[in-house]
Design a protein around this motif. Structure first.
Motif, short mmCIF file in Angstrom:
data_model
loop_
_atom_site.label_atom_id
_atom_site.label_comp_id
_atom_site.label_asym_id
_atom_site.label_seq_id
_atom_site.Cartn_x
_atom_site.Cartn_y
_atom_site.Cartn_z
N LEU A 1 0.84 -1.20 0.00
CA LEU A 1 0.00 0.00 0.00
C LEU A 1 0.88 1.26 0.00
O LEU A 1 0.64 2.20 -0.75
N ILE A 2 1.94 1.24 0.81
CA ILE A 2 2.85 2.39 0.86
C ILE A 2 3.54 2.55 -0.49
O ILE A 2 3.66 3.68 -1.01
N ILE A 3 3.97 1.43 -1.07
CA ILE A 3 4.67 1.52 -2.36
C ILE A 3 3.74 2.07 -3.44
O ILE A 3 4.14 2.89 -4.26
N ILE A 4 2.46 1.66 -3.38
CA ILE A 4 1.49 2.21 -4.34
C ILE A 4 1.41 3.73 -4.16
O ILE A 4 1.43 4.49 -5.14
N SER A 5 1.33 4.20 -2.91
CA SER A 5 1.27 5.65 -2.67
C SER A 5 2.51 6.33 -3.21
O SER A 5 2.44 7.41 -3.81
#
Lengths: 309, 240
Positions: free
Chosen positions: B107-111
């Motif tokens: 999720l962080i990498i997507i952000s």
């Protein structure tokens, strides 16, 4: 797959929840687990599912021990915990798919096994709803569906019919009976009639110890030992009938039943039956015997006797 | 590996179903965009084609947001009792922990991927130190990993999400800033140890474009420690 529980002990602080209990459940057997609240039923079940690690003793499911082959046991167990925990934010069908995947069901069979469960547990109308939207009874069905989806050899059901309506209860009981023919099932319940209806064998546990083990029939026999009959004799003088009954060879005690002056309760001597003698007596005297029925010790009474100190 | 991925998939879906993911992404982009382009020491103010402003603000937004994402992961399962069902399925504790860890990290990498337009914009304005940008992103991912594992640990302690969130912040703030402040007031060995424990020191050197094994070891050992403690917590429950 047999379940072997040996010398299982589990303590919570100073309190012994389960105290050195041992029993075996054979394949094809449905074992009913009875006991008052806090007797240690749930703890025992949690130990079998490998969730709780006992202080002493061991549990084998098939050939696998909870210490060495927990992973193997988990593959063969279907478990419905007491509180029926579910991911409330997931739709029913997604949840079942997630469970199916985790249980390692073959990709090609996942869809059919989900549909099978939806069908079996009567979730057709609810399958696209989010679990939090379901009523308690339907949640319970989802709980059963997740326990059964991978066709486990061993089923551990902690109060499976809690929250269901009478029709559903009958359905679920029949389902358990049907499944129980090839699988090993342990179920706990507070409803004694339910245990009697579904289980081949009953285990009563109190204060962490097994206090009774056997079929409902065996438990009854052990508890009463003597035959008790309720009879109604019409067209007879009450006192005369009472005296005559008391004089029969096989009869131990005769009681008058309050509120009905034609009814008697006849207790036979140990291991003897008075049915024939009573009938003959009535024929001899020209009395009309309108009712004769054995009084069974109810399971409730056995339960109370064993678990009340 | 398959089991880990199944759990990761469920957790990711749950982030997106519960709006958590959208809130995270929108706020993260909003904050970092505002301070990178519009306000304070932004790109136009410092008149340099660099993403230092973005990395500085992302460093703080991640610090506050990651515990908010991780707080649910175990606390909710403990509260609802679903942890019991999960752990009686054919998965082991590590697969569960890693599944949840990876879901949050993804999720962080997507952000972070969604902030790549910042990079393209800046590189069209002037000449950018491309190496420093990529190591900066790597640094943010490493920091995220460290805070996720701390968040998982505090979430596994409690049934209460708020407790999990605050505890994660409390532990995090030491690495984020307090160790560095303490190190400034000391000398010698203790100062060295404290400044080694400071996340900001390691992040600074990474976001300048220098990847030192000391920095990598630091982040990886925090992750490892956090996850080990989480596992210990899961195990402890089964003995109680």
């Amino acid at each position: 797959m047999d379940i072997v529980v040996k010398n299982l002990t589990k303590t919570y602080g100073p309190q012994k929840a389960v105290d050195d209990i041992s029993f075996i459940v054979r394949t094809g057997e449905v074992l009913g687990f009875l006991g008052p609240n806090g007797a240690g039923k749930t703890t025992t079940m949690k130990a079998i599912t490998t969730y709780l690690i006992p202080n002493q003793g061991n549990v084998w499911v098939g050939d696998s021990s909870i210490y060495e082959d927990a992973e193997e046991i988990k593959r063969h167990i279907g478990y419905l915990p007491e509180s029926n925990p579910l991911y409330e934010d997931m739709p029913v069908i997604d949840y079942l798919r997630y469970v199916a995947e985790l249980q390692g069901i073959d990709k090609s069979k996942i869809k059919s096994s989900i549909l099978n469960m939806v069908d079996l547990c009567g979730l057709e109308g609810e399958k696209h709803k989010t679990i939090s939207e379901l009523s308690k009874g339907y949640k319970q069905r989802v709980g059963l569906a997740q326990a059964l989806i991978h066709d486990p050899d061993v089923l551990i059901l902690d109060e499976p019919t809690a929250g269901l309506d009478p029709n559903q209860i009958v359905e679920i009981r029949e389902l358990i009976k049907k499944i129980g023919k090839e699988k090993t099932v342990i179920l706990s319940s507070h409803i004694l009639a339910e245990v009697e209806a579904t289980c081949d064998r009953i285990l009563i546990i109190n204060d962490g110890k097994i206090v009774a083990d056997g079929t409902a029939e065996e438990l009854r026999k052990k508890a009463q030992g003597k035959e008790i009959l309720k009879i109604i004799i019409e067209d007879a003088d009450r006192n005369l009938a009472f005296d005559q009954l008391q004089q029969l060879d096989t009869v131990d005690v005769v009681d008058l039943i309050q509120g009905d002056d034609q009814a008697f309760e006849v207790q036979s001597k140990k291991d003897q039956s008075s049915k024939r003698a009573i009938f003959k007596l009535c024929v001899e005297k020209g009395w009309t015997l309108t009712e004769m029925c054995p009084v069974e010790t109810r399971l409730e009474d056995i339960f109370r006797e064993l678990t009340m100190n | 590996m398959k089991q880990i991925w199944i759990i990761t998939k469920r957790e990711l879906n749950s982030f997106f179903d519960s709006l958590m993911a959208y809130i995270m992404i929108i706020t993260f982009l909003g904050f970092s965009g505002f301070f990178t382009w519009i306000y304070g020491a932004d790109v136009f103010f410092i008149k340099q084609a660099s993403l230092q402003a973005f990395f500085g603000i992302a460093y703080w937004t991640l610090f506050f947001f990651i515990p908010a994402i991780t707080m649910r992961l175990f606390a909710e399962e403990n509260r609802a009792g679903t942890i019991e069902l999960l752990l009686t399925r054919p998965v082991n504790d590590w697969q569960v922990i890693l599944g949840k860890f990876l879901a949050t990290l993804m999720l962080i990498i997507i952000s972070l991927i969604l902030t790549l337009p910042y990079y393209f914009t800046v590189s069209s304005i002037g000449s950018v130190d491309h190496g420093a940008v990529w190591t900066g992103y790597l640094g943010l991912i490493l920091i995220s990993g460290a805070y996720i594992s701390i968040g998982l640990f505090t979430s596994s302690i409690s049934k209460n999400q708020i407790v999990a969130y605050l505890l994660a912040l409390l532990i995090g703030i030491f690495f984020q800033i307090i160790f560095e402040m303490l190190a400034g007031g000391m000398t010698g060995f203790s100062s060295e140890v404290l400044s080694y424990l400071s996340v900001s020191n390691h992040f600074e050197s990474i976001s300048r474009g220098v990847i030192d094994s000391r920095d990598l070891i630091f982040f990886l050992s925090i992750m490892f420690l956090g996850l080990i403690l989480t596992e210990a917590n899961l195990l402890r429950r089964r003995y109680v």
